[in-house]
Design an enzyme around this catalytic site. Structure first.
Site, mmCIF file in Angstrom:
data_model
loop_
_atom_site.group_PDB
_atom_site.id
_atom_site.type_symbol
_atom_site.label_atom_id
_atom_site.label_comp_id
_atom_site.label_asym_id
_atom_site.label_seq_id
_atom_site.Cartn_x
_atom_site.Cartn_y
_atom_site.Cartn_z
ATOM 1 N N HIS A 21 -6.772 18.799 -19.907
ATOM 2 C CA HIS A 21 -6.711 20.161 -20.445
ATOM 3 C C HIS A 21 -6.048 20.164 -21.822
ATOM 4 C CE1 HIS A 21 -7.463 22.434 -16.527
ATOM 5 N NE2 HIS A 21 -7.447 21.159 -16.177
ATOM 6 N N ASP A 124 -4.977 28.274 -21.581
ATOM 7 C CA ASP A 124 -5.756 27.620 -20.518
ATOM 8 C C ASP A 124 -5.979 28.580 -19.355
ATOM 9 O OD1 ASP A 124 -6.314 24.450 -19.676
ATOM 10 O OD2 ASP A 124 -6.103 25.834 -17.985
HETATM 11 O O1 LIG Z 1 -6.829 5.625 -20.410
HETATM 12 C C1 LIG Z 1 -7.259 6.721 -20.767
HETATM 13 C C2 LIG Z 1 -7.584 7.740 -19.846
HETATM 14 C C3 LIG Z 1 -8.068 8.929 -20.317
HETATM 15 N N1 LIG Z 1 -8.207 9.144 -21.657
HETATM 16 C C4 LIG Z 1 -8.675 10.449 -22.159
HETATM 17 O O2 LIG Z 1 -8.164 11.494 -21.323
HETATM 18 C C5 LIG Z 1 -9.130 12.495 -21.135
HETATM 19 C C6 LIG Z 1 -9.399 12.658 -19.640
HETATM 20 O O3 LIG Z 1 -10.099 13.846 -19.432
HETATM 21 P P1 LIG Z 1 -11.153 14.037 -18.243
HETATM 22 O O4 LIG Z 1 -12.190 12.988 -18.321
HETATM 23 O O5 LIG Z 1 -11.666 15.442 -18.309
HETATM 24 O O6 LIG Z 1 -10.338 13.767 -16.945
HETATM 25 P P2 LIG Z 1 -9.007 14.495 -16.342
HETATM 26 O O7 LIG Z 1 -7.863 14.273 -17.232
HETATM 27 O O8 LIG Z 1 -8.882 14.025 -14.956
HETATM 28 O O9 LIG Z 1 -9.457 16.052 -16.379
HETATM 29 C C7 LIG Z 1 -9.175 17.145 -15.533
HETATM 30 O O10 LIG Z 1 -9.593 18.278 -16.318
HETATM 31 C C8 LIG Z 1 -10.988 18.266 -16.672
HETATM 32 C C9 LIG Z 1 -11.246 19.499 -17.539
HETATM 33 O O11 LIG Z 1 -10.956 20.682 -16.846
HETATM 34 C C10 LIG Z 1 -11.845 18.273 -15.416
HETATM 35 O O12 LIG Z 1 -13.220 18.217 -15.767
HETATM 36 C C11 LIG Z 1 -11.467 17.084 -14.540
HETATM 37 O O13 LIG Z 1 -12.230 17.107 -13.354
HETATM 38 C C12 LIG Z 1 -9.973 17.128 -14.222
HETATM 39 O O14 LIG Z 1 -9.599 16.000 -13.437
HETATM 40 C C13 LIG Z 1 -10.362 12.072 -21.901
HETATM 41 O O15 LIG Z 1 -10.347 12.705 -23.157
HETATM 42 C C14 LIG Z 1 -10.186 10.556 -22.080
HETATM 43 O O16 LIG Z 1 -10.758 10.053 -23.269
HETATM 44 C C15 LIG Z 1 -7.904 8.148 -22.569
HETATM 45 O O17 LIG Z 1 -8.059 8.327 -23.787
HETATM 46 N N2 LIG Z 1 -7.433 6.968 -22.092
#
Ligand SMILES: O=c1ccn([C@@H]2O[C@H](COP(=O)(O)OP(=O)(O)O[C@H]3O[C@H](CO)[C@@H](O)[C@H](O)[C@H]3O)[C@@H](O)[C@H]2O)c(=O)[nH]1
Length: 454
Positions: A21, A124
């Site tokens: 988020h 949010d």
């Molecule tokens: O080692 C890592 C791990 C993650 N990321 C970044 O972190 C973000 C992760 O976002 P996302 O893929 O949406 O996963 P979550 O953080 O788990 O997101 C939560 O929030 C999202 C938006 O509401 C939902 O779609 C998901 O289901 C929910 O788990 C992305 O930009 C990735 O590029 C990194 O750069 N490096």
């Protein structure tokens, strides 16, 4: 006569403290700043380092962007100090307290709005109270929704029509009513909070968010029209919501930002690690595997000698990886992902087909978009929502993962998917360029907010 400063639009951004988020809303604040809007981000002390680098780069480009740090009310809800981001919580009990604390942030945001009187508050969706607080000062509140239009339409439809009540078992499928495509789901794949059963604080927040949806000025969606046109239209026309698509927001990142993005955070959840390790080894494919690593974790999940055996073929990154940079590397042929919306969008922007392994939240819907509607990925075949309370029995077995990875890497479909996703990648890039659909929607939103103010 008004001076330039008086005319400048000033927007406050309040990201929810979870990386999926926070990261996109930082990008969105940067986008607004790049268009001449004064942008102020609000967060708590432990989360502040996540923002600092991003803000520095924008400032060096001459954009007006700043950070306001507030206190996370840990003591007030009985949480140990420092648990200020969702992935830092340990148990369900802490999750409940965490949501109680995020509700209490209202008490600090109200005087800040009173003091600064910005022209708009973008908060949010998990801060349902933000709509009423903004209204006290005559400020429009815009909701930032993490997921895209398709998961929004599907989850809104499920909440509104409760189709799961018509089936007799958790694994019997039903069609999500009224959507442009026939989307089948099962109860097993639904979030408990989507059916609004239960008593947790999250359910209370989600229920309150639904109400705030009705009274807020509109929503910002991190997506682009060409990715999901039928659902962008459906959300606006059928659900009657004012929405602006202004993404993919991550495309505003510079190469330096991509490396530092989210550096202070950690990966949220990985499960069945042993099964993944065995499957990766057996698939004989080259891989990069990013694994959550807490300081004291023992690595019992790693088969003995695994790293030696896969040397030269596989790389394990423990902790945080520069995902945006890795995905855009030309050697990457597929992305095994749990389908968070941001990761899904990032795979699209990089033109990398996906192997989907949804776990919870909106991820089962995102999987449908990727595999059924867009045809840019294959499913590993997960049948059940998995949360912290469910252990790995529900998870996939090595053979299933291995089969999915191997079949995908040698399949003809892969080439077809690759060409579809490359087309979408180009559309995504065009959407954020001057004159593109997301660029124009952002212009329209800025102009509308200016017209309210001046
Ligand atoms: O080692 C890592 C791990 C993650 N990321 C970044 O972190 C973000 C992760 O976002 P996302 O893929 O949406 O996963 P979550 O953080 O788990 O997101 C939560 O929030 C999202 C938006 O509401 C939902 O779609 C998901 O289901 C929910 O788990 C992305 O930009 C990735 O590029 C990194 O750069 N490096």
């Amino acid at each position: 006569m008004e001076t330039k400063t008086e005319q400048q639009l000033h927007i406050f951004f309040l990201p929810f403290m979870a990386q999926g988020h926070t990261l996109p809303l930082i990008d969105i604040a940067k986008l607004f700043a790049s268009r001449g809007v004064k942008s102020t981000l609000i967060t708590t002390l432990v989360n502040a380092p996540l923002f600092s680098k991003a803000i520095q780069t924008s400032k060096s480009l001459g954009f007006e962007i700043e950070l306001l740090v507030i206190k996370f009310p840990s003591t007030e809800v009985g949480l140990p100090e420092g648990i200020e981001r969702t992935n830092l919580r340990k148990k369900q009990e802490q999750a409940d307290k965490y949501f109680r604390a995020t509700n209490l942030l209202e008490q600090q945001v109200e005087p800040i709005l009173d003091q600064h009187r910005p022209h708009c508050l973008v908060a949010d969706s998990l801060f349902p109270w933000a709509t009423d607080v903004a209204a006290k000062f005559g400020i429009p509140r815009i909701i930032f929704h993490g997921p895209g239009f398709f998961p929004l339409c599907a989850s809104t439809s499920v909440m509104r029509y409760q189709p799961q009540r018509e089936v007799s078992s958790d694994s019997e499928s039903f069609v999500v009513p009224g959507l442009p495509d026939e989307i089948k789901m099962t109860k097993n794949k639904l979030a408990p909070f989507l059916t609004l059963d239960g008593e947790s604080e999250l359910i209370k927040v989600v229920t309150a968010s639904q109400l705030a949806n009705e009274t807020s000025y509109g929503i910002i969606v991190n997506s682009f029209y060409e990715l999901e046109p039928a659902y962008a239209d459906h959300y606006r026309k059928v659900f009657g919501r004012k929405a602006w698509h202004i993404g993919p927001a991550s495309l505003c990142e510079t190469e330096k930002d991509k490396l530092q993005r989210g550096r202070k955070a950690r990966l949220m959840k990985y499960m069945s690690l042993l099964e993944i390790a065995l499957a990766l080894e057996a698939s004989r494919q080259q891989f990069i595997w990013v694994v959550k690593k807490e300081n004291n974790d023992k690595e019992e999940w790693l088969p003995e000698g695994f790293e030696q055996r896969v040397e030269g073929k596989g790389l394990i990154i423990r902790g945080w990886a520069p995902q945006l940079l890795i995905l855009q590397h030309e050697a990457v042929g597929a992305f095994l992902t749990y389908c968070g919306w941001n990761s899904t969008l990032e795979a699209v922007c990089a033109g990398i087909p996906m192997i989907t392994w949804p776990v919870s939240a909106d991820q089962f819907y995102n999987e449908k978009l990727v595999t059924q509607i867009l045809g840019i990925g294959v499913a590993v075949g997960v049948e059940k929502w998995e949360d912290d309370s469910v252990k790995s029995e529900a998870s996939m077995k090595k053979e299933t993962i291995e089969k999915a990875v191997t079949e995908f890497m040698v399949s003809h479909e892969k080439e077809e998917m690759r060409s579809k996703i490359l087309e979408l990648r180009d559309l995504a890039r065009r959407a954020v360029e001057e004159g593109g659909s997301s660029f124009l929607d952002l212009t329209a939103l800025i102009e509308e907010l200016k017209s309210l103010r001046f």
